[in-house]
Design an enzyme around this catalytic site. Sequence first.
Site, PDB file in Angstrom:
ATOM      1  N   VAL A 272     -15.196  -3.243  -6.580  1.00 50.42           N
ATOM      2  CA  VAL A 272     -13.903  -3.854  -6.319  1.00 50.42           C
ATOM      3  C   VAL A 272     -12.776  -2.995  -6.880  1.00 50.42           C
ATOM      4  O   VAL A 272     -11.720  -2.843  -6.261  1.00 50.42           O
ATOM      5  CB  VAL A 272     -13.856  -5.279  -6.916  1.00 50.42           C
ATOM      6  CG1 VAL A 272     -12.455  -5.873  -6.796  1.00 50.42           C
ATOM      7  CG2 VAL A 272     -14.870  -6.174  -6.222  1.00 50.42           C
TER       8      VAL A 272
ATOM      9  N   LYS B  45       0.829  -1.212   0.000  1.00 45.52           N
ATOM     10  CA  LYS B  45       0.000   0.000   0.000  1.00 45.52           C
ATOM     11  C   LYS B  45       0.859   1.255   0.000  1.00 45.52           C
ATOM     12  O   LYS B  45       2.073   1.222   0.092  1.00 45.52           O
ATOM     13  CB  LYS B  45      -0.925   0.002   1.220  1.00 45.52           C
ATOM     14  CG  LYS B  45      -1.866  -1.186   1.263  1.00 45.52           C
ATOM     15  CD  LYS B  45      -2.728  -1.287   0.006  1.00 45.52           C
ATOM     16  CE  LYS B  45      -3.696  -0.137  -0.124  1.00 45.52           C
ATOM     17  NZ  LYS B  45      -4.519  -0.234  -1.350  1.00 45.52           N
TER      18      LYS B  45
ATOM     19  N   HIS C 157      -0.948   4.531  -6.673  1.00 47.61           N
ATOM     20  CA  HIS C 157      -2.222   5.239  -6.869  1.00 47.61           C
ATOM     21  C   HIS C 157      -1.993   6.729  -7.124  1.00 47.61           C
ATOM     22  O   HIS C 157      -2.599   7.590  -6.494  1.00 47.61           O
ATOM     23  CB  HIS C 157      -3.143   5.041  -5.655  1.00 47.61           C
ATOM     24  CG  HIS C 157      -3.478   3.604  -5.386  1.00 47.61           C
ATOM     25  ND1 HIS C 157      -4.135   2.809  -6.292  1.00 47.61           N
ATOM     26  CD2 HIS C 157      -3.214   2.807  -4.316  1.00 47.61           C
ATOM     27  CE1 HIS C 157      -4.285   1.582  -5.785  1.00 47.61           C
ATOM     28  NE2 HIS C 157      -3.723   1.552  -4.599  1.00 47.61           N
TER      29      HIS C 157
ATOM     30  N   LEU D   1      -9.212  -5.137  -0.184  1.00 42.71           N
ATOM     31  CA  LEU D   1     -10.053  -6.322  -0.027  1.00 42.71           C
ATOM     32  C   LEU D   1      -9.286  -7.628   0.191  1.00 42.71           C
ATOM     33  O   LEU D   1      -9.733  -8.476   0.976  1.00 42.71           O
ATOM     34  CB  LEU D   1     -10.966  -6.465  -1.245  1.00 42.71           C
ATOM     35  CG  LEU D   1     -12.180  -5.544  -1.281  1.00 42.71           C
ATOM     36  CD1 LEU D   1     -12.779  -5.518  -2.686  1.00 42.71           C
ATOM     37  CD2 LEU D   1     -13.220  -5.993  -0.260  1.00 42.71           C
TER      38      LEU D   1
END
Length: 338
Positions: free
Chosen positions: A251, A59, A77, A293
């Site tokens: 998702v 992450k 991201h 998730l």
Amino acid sequence: MALVPADAKKLLDAGYRISVERNPLRSIATEDYLAVGCDIVDEGSWPDAPEDAFILGVKELPEGESDLTHRHIYFGHVYKDQPGWQHTLGRFVSGKGTLYDLECLVDETGRRVAAFGYWAGFAGAAAAVKVWCGQKAGNKPALDKLGDYPNVDALLSELNSELSAFEEKPNMIVIGALGRSGSGAVDLGERLKLDVTRWDMNETKSGGPFPEIQQHSIFVNCILANKNCPRFVTHDDITINNRKLSVISDVSCDPESVYNPIPVYNKSTTFDNPIVSVIDGNNPLDVTAIDHLPSMLPREASEDYSSQLVKALLELDQPEKGIWGRALDEFNKNIARL
């Protein structure tokens, strides 16, 4: 985890040196890494790693102002104009560091060489089923918290138990059913013996609207947002009187992007706050959009992802060629936008 002990051993055997930070929350024990020969270092010590080290994670990095001097490998991201993208890439520029975004590790055909997609889809569909059960039970909110599971069987057992409380079962539509995430979502539905409709590019090439989506209890979106992506569900769609749709699991989870194909919500959700209630009342509509998730099934997801990624990591001795060179090109293209 991006790398499990068995795959770390493959890198060690190939001559790589691996340092693993301690972390009491990790699903895989630190001792398991030590047992295969990894060095163990303190949690959060990566900024002090040697300048030529690669920093591998999953992450985003913690928010901050410090320059980023290393070569980082993680999901950044920051290439779709997400909030803060300029600041994050600016830290790399000022520190002369590099981002090899995991999402940009692709082969010659442009297909990603490693992805958490299958387990993201599986878990996203599972979360949607839990929300649906909560709605039917009259819970407010329909789902107040999600957690992780020791294995798939434990998750399926819980879901089957919750579904058994109701005479009817939800039906589900999965868009992006031919992809990794979509196949995971479809498998979850089938293992629960739900009626699953599979859509992919052929079914959505008309550009919408798509009234068929409204006739499914659950919609699972597994298509990554881009400028060519049609709008699957809009505010106009959900105002129809005969709407059956009550749960959306996004998702792909890119709500802050201008390309969001489900513009009825605009923020991600979390395990602690898993839903956004778009419509309350007798005919509710809840959205779950969690960007981590696979953490619901951490061991299966980690082992699967690591088995894919390790093949690319074994080529990291040439970080400007092949898979890594393509990721580097993407980084350079985006910092040029600053």
